[in-house]
Design a protein around this motif. Structure first.
Motif, PDB file in Angstrom:
ATOM      1  N   ASN A 131      30.146  49.920  36.290  1.00  0.00           N
ATOM      2  CA  ASN A 131      30.055  51.145  35.495  1.00  0.00           C
ATOM      3  C   ASN A 131      29.550  52.336  36.315  1.00  0.00           C
ATOM      4  OD1 ASN A 131      30.980  49.882  33.166  1.00  0.00           O
ATOM      5  ND2 ASN A 131      28.931  49.328  32.501  1.00  0.00           N
ATOM      6  N   HIS A 132      29.042  52.071  37.502  1.00  0.00           N
ATOM      7  CA  HIS A 132      28.509  53.135  38.355  1.00  0.00           C
ATOM      8  C   HIS A 132      29.316  53.189  39.645  1.00  0.00           C
ATOM      9  CE1 HIS A 132      25.110  53.292  35.670  1.00  0.00           C
ATOM     10  NE2 HIS A 132      24.966  51.992  35.791  1.00  0.00           N
ATOM     11  N   LYS A 133      29.603  54.386  40.076  1.00  0.00           N
ATOM     12  CA  LYS A 133      30.326  54.538  41.341  1.00  0.00           C
ATOM     13  C   LYS A 133      29.361  54.241  42.479  1.00  0.00           C
ATOM     14  CE  LYS A 133      33.716  57.693  39.662  1.00  0.00           C
ATOM     15  NZ  LYS A 133      35.046  57.813  40.118  1.00  0.00           N
ATOM     16  N   GLY A 134      29.908  53.702  43.530  1.00  0.00           N
ATOM     17  CA  GLY A 134      29.067  53.391  44.683  1.00  0.00           C
ATOM     18  C   GLY A 134      29.897  52.868  45.832  1.00  0.00           C
ATOM     19  N   GLU A 135      29.236  52.667  46.937  1.00  0.00           N
ATOM     20  CA  GLU A 135      29.888  52.137  48.134  1.00  0.00           C
ATOM     21  C   GLU A 135      29.717  50.626  48.133  1.00  0.00           C
ATOM     22  OE1 GLU A 135      31.092  53.783  51.120  1.00  0.00           O
ATOM     23  OE2 GLU A 135      31.116  55.716  50.130  1.00  0.00           O
ATOM     24  N   TYR A 136      30.686  49.917  47.622  1.00  0.00           N
ATOM     25  CA  TYR A 136      30.654  48.460  47.630  1.00  0.00           C
ATOM     26  C   TYR A 136      32.071  47.925  47.570  1.00  0.00           C
ATOM     27  CZ  TYR A 136      31.295  49.059  42.583  1.00  0.00           C
ATOM     28  OH  TYR A 136      31.761  49.425  41.345  1.00  0.00           O
ATOM     29  N   LYS A 137      32.189  46.660  47.927  1.00  0.00           N
ATOM     30  CA  LYS A 137      33.465  45.955  47.829  1.00  0.00           C
ATOM     31  C   LYS A 137      33.236  44.687  47.032  1.00  0.00           C
ATOM     32  CE  LYS A 137      36.684  47.339  51.340  1.00  0.00           C
ATOM     33  NZ  LYS A 137      36.209  48.531  51.819  1.00  0.00           N
ATOM     34  N   ILE A 138      34.232  44.334  46.235  1.00  0.00           N
ATOM     35  CA  ILE A 138      34.213  43.062  45.528  1.00  0.00           C
ATOM     36  C   ILE A 138      35.314  42.215  46.158  1.00  0.00           C
ATOM     37  CG2 ILE A 138      34.483  41.895  43.314  1.00  0.00           C
ATOM     38  CD1 ILE A 138      33.729  44.614  42.000  1.00  0.00           C
ATOM     39  N   ILE A 139      34.927  41.073  46.695  1.00  0.00           N
ATOM     40  CA  ILE A 139      35.885  40.186  47.355  1.00  0.00           C
ATOM     41  C   ILE A 139      36.112  38.954  46.493  1.00  0.00           C
ATOM     42  CG2 ILE A 139      36.335  38.734  49.367  1.00  0.00           C
ATOM     43  CD1 ILE A 139      34.641  40.679  50.996  1.00  0.00           C
ATOM     44  N   ASP A 140      37.368  38.709  46.206  1.00  0.00           N
ATOM     45  CA  ASP A 140      37.800  37.493  45.525  1.00  0.00           C
ATOM     46  C   ASP A 140      38.312  36.572  46.625  1.00  0.00           C
ATOM     47  OD1 ASP A 140      39.432  35.530  44.297  1.00  0.00           O
ATOM     48  OD2 ASP A 140      39.804  36.839  42.579  1.00  0.00           O
ATOM     49  N   CYS A 141      37.594  35.489  46.897  1.00  0.00           N
ATOM     50  CA  CYS A 141      38.002  34.626  48.014  1.00  0.00           C
ATOM     51  C   CYS A 141      38.816  33.413  47.546  1.00  0.00           C
ATOM     52  CB  CYS A 141      36.807  34.224  48.874  1.00  0.00           C
ATOM     53  SG  CYS A 141      35.608  33.167  48.113  1.00  0.00           S
ATOM     54  N   ARG A 142      39.433  33.536  46.366  1.00  0.00           N
ATOM     55  CA  ARG A 142      40.362  32.498  45.919  1.00  0.00           C
ATOM     56  C   ARG A 142      41.712  32.714  46.595  1.00  0.00           C
ATOM     57  NH1 ARG A 142      40.835  33.286  39.842  1.00  0.00           N
ATOM     58  NH2 ARG A 142      40.855  35.448  40.520  1.00  0.00           N
ATOM     59  N   GLU A 143      42.619  31.797  46.385  1.00  0.00           N
ATOM     60  CA  GLU A 143      43.956  31.929  46.943  1.00  0.00           C
ATOM     61  C   GLU A 143      44.727  33.029  46.205  1.00  0.00           C
ATOM     62  OE1 GLU A 143      45.096  30.364  49.726  1.00  0.00           O
ATOM     63  OE2 GLU A 143      43.034  29.615  49.854  1.00  0.00           O
ATOM     64  N   LYS A 144      45.771  33.547  46.837  1.00  0.00           N
ATOM     65  CA  LYS A 144      46.524  34.689  46.301  1.00  0.00           C
ATOM     66  C   LYS A 144      47.068  34.424  44.896  1.00  0.00           C
ATOM     67  CE  LYS A 144      50.104  38.016  47.369  1.00  0.00           C
ATOM     68  NZ  LYS A 144      50.977  38.570  48.393  1.00  0.00           N
ATOM     69  N   GLU A 145      47.587  33.230  44.660  1.00  0.00           N
ATOM     70  CA  GLU A 145      48.147  32.901  43.343  1.00  0.00           C
ATOM     71  C   GLU A 145      47.081  32.976  42.250  1.00  0.00           C
ATOM     72  OE1 GLU A 145      48.440  30.818  46.079  1.00  0.00           O
ATOM     73  OE2 GLU A 145      50.441  31.558  46.609  1.00  0.00           O
ATOM     74  N   GLU A 146      45.871  32.509  42.569  1.00  0.00           N
ATOM     75  CA  GLU A 146      44.764  32.577  41.617  1.00  0.00           C
ATOM     76  C   GLU A 146      44.407  34.035  41.333  1.00  0.00           C
ATOM     77  OE1 GLU A 146      41.823  28.946  42.457  1.00  0.00           O
ATOM     78  OE2 GLU A 146      42.386  30.014  44.290  1.00  0.00           O
ATOM     79  N   PHE A 147      44.380  34.843  42.385  1.00  0.00           N
ATOM     80  CA  PHE A 147      44.057  36.264  42.263  1.00  0.00           C
ATOM     81  C   PHE A 147      45.079  36.976  41.376  1.00  0.00           C
ATOM     82  CE2 PHE A 147      44.391  40.662  43.904  1.00  0.00           C
ATOM     83  CZ  PHE A 147      43.080  41.080  43.792  1.00  0.00           C
ATOM     84  N   ILE A 148      46.359  36.705  41.592  1.00  0.00           N
ATOM     85  CA  ILE A 148      47.422  37.348  40.823  1.00  0.00           C
ATOM     86  C   ILE A 148      47.316  36.999  39.338  1.00  0.00           C
ATOM     87  CG2 ILE A 148      49.937  37.339  40.437  1.00  0.00           C
ATOM     88  CD1 ILE A 148      50.228  37.207  43.520  1.00  0.00           C
ATOM     89  N   ASP A 149      46.926  35.768  39.044  1.00  0.00           N
ATOM     90  CA  ASP A 149      46.783  35.344  37.642  1.00  0.00           C
ATOM     91  C   ASP A 149      45.683  36.114  36.918  1.00  0.00           C
ATOM     92  OD1 ASP A 149      48.882  33.571  37.725  1.00  0.00           O
ATOM     93  OD2 ASP A 149      47.611  31.818  38.101  1.00  0.00           O
ATOM     94  N   GLY A 150      44.728  36.641  37.645  1.00  0.00           N
ATOM     95  CA  GLY A 150      43.670  37.440  37.038  1.00  0.00           C
ATOM     96  C   GLY A 150      42.492  37.580  37.973  1.00  0.00           C
ATOM     97  N   HIS A 151      41.897  38.793  37.977  1.00  0.00           N
ATOM     98  CA  HIS A 151      40.746  39.046  38.830  1.00  0.00           C
ATOM     99  C   HIS A 151      39.873  40.150  38.241  1.00  0.00           C
ATOM    100  CE1 HIS A 151      44.069  41.561  40.373  1.00  0.00           C
ATOM    101  NE2 HIS A 151      43.132  42.480  40.517  1.00  0.00           N
ATOM    102  N   ILE A 152      38.718  40.313  38.822  1.00  0.00           N
ATOM    103  CA  ILE A 152      37.758  41.331  38.410  1.00  0.00           C
ATOM    104  C   ILE A 152      38.294  42.705  38.836  1.00  0.00           C
ATOM    105  CG2 ILE A 152      35.404  42.203  38.802  1.00  0.00           C
ATOM    106  CD1 ILE A 152      34.543  39.256  39.174  1.00  0.00           C
TER     107      ILE A 152
END
Length: 164
Positions: free
Chosen positions: A54-75
């Motif tokens: 909800n707040h802007k900032g300098e950060y990254k969110i990394i999803d370290c699942r496989e690509k297919e899992e990521f495509i099915d849904g992610h943050i």
């Protein structure tokens, strides 16, 4: 002269003991390894992450699942860097940036955190509970598709076989 020999021998013993004191761990199962590394990881809950989003900032969110899992849904805002290629990824490079990382249940992400620390990333946070907890707590905040564009890839069409 005897004193020098004794000091040299003592110094040699100290060096040998110091060099051989590195502990190489072995584990009966992966759960033991995950438990050990989680002891040194700073965690955030999915509720805390939602507030961070909800707040802007300098950060990254990394999803370290496989690509297919990521495509099915992610943050929302997450980038996909599978655990197996994390060390080689060019998607992250600012070692001062805050990194939030997750996987399906947090096991893969737990193993990724020490790797990032070895690569001199300073502010690494494990999203406790991973994708499963996020999906359960915030189903309305799920992005499908690759790189957050919301589109799923077209399904593969089967090739027609022999007769036509």
């Amino acid at each position: 002269m005897k004193t020098y020999k004794l000091l040299l021998l003592l110094l040699l013993v100290i060096i040998i003991v110091g060099c051989s004191s590195k502990k190489e761990s072995s584990y009966d199962n992966i759960d033991q390894k995950v438990s050990e590394v989680q002891a040194d990881i700073t965690k955030v809950t999915v509720a805390e992450l939602k507030e961070i989003l909800n707040h802007k900032g300098e950060y990254k969110i990394i999803d370290c699942r496989e690509k297919e899992e990521f495509i099915d849904g992610h943050i929302p805002g997450a980038i996909n860097i599978p655990r197996g290629v994390l060390e080689f990824s060019e998607k992250i490079s600012n070692r001062k940036e805050t990194i939030y990382i997750y996987s399906q249940t947090a096991d893969r992400a737990s193993l990724a955190c020490p790797t990032l620390k070895l690569l001199k990333y300073k502010k690494i946070y494990l999203i406790d509970g991973g994708w499963e907890e996020w999906n359960e707590a915030f189903p309305e905040l799920i992005i499908e598709g690759d790189n957050g564009n919301g589109s799923k890839p077209a399904p593969k069409e089967e090739e027609s076989g022999g007769c036509g």
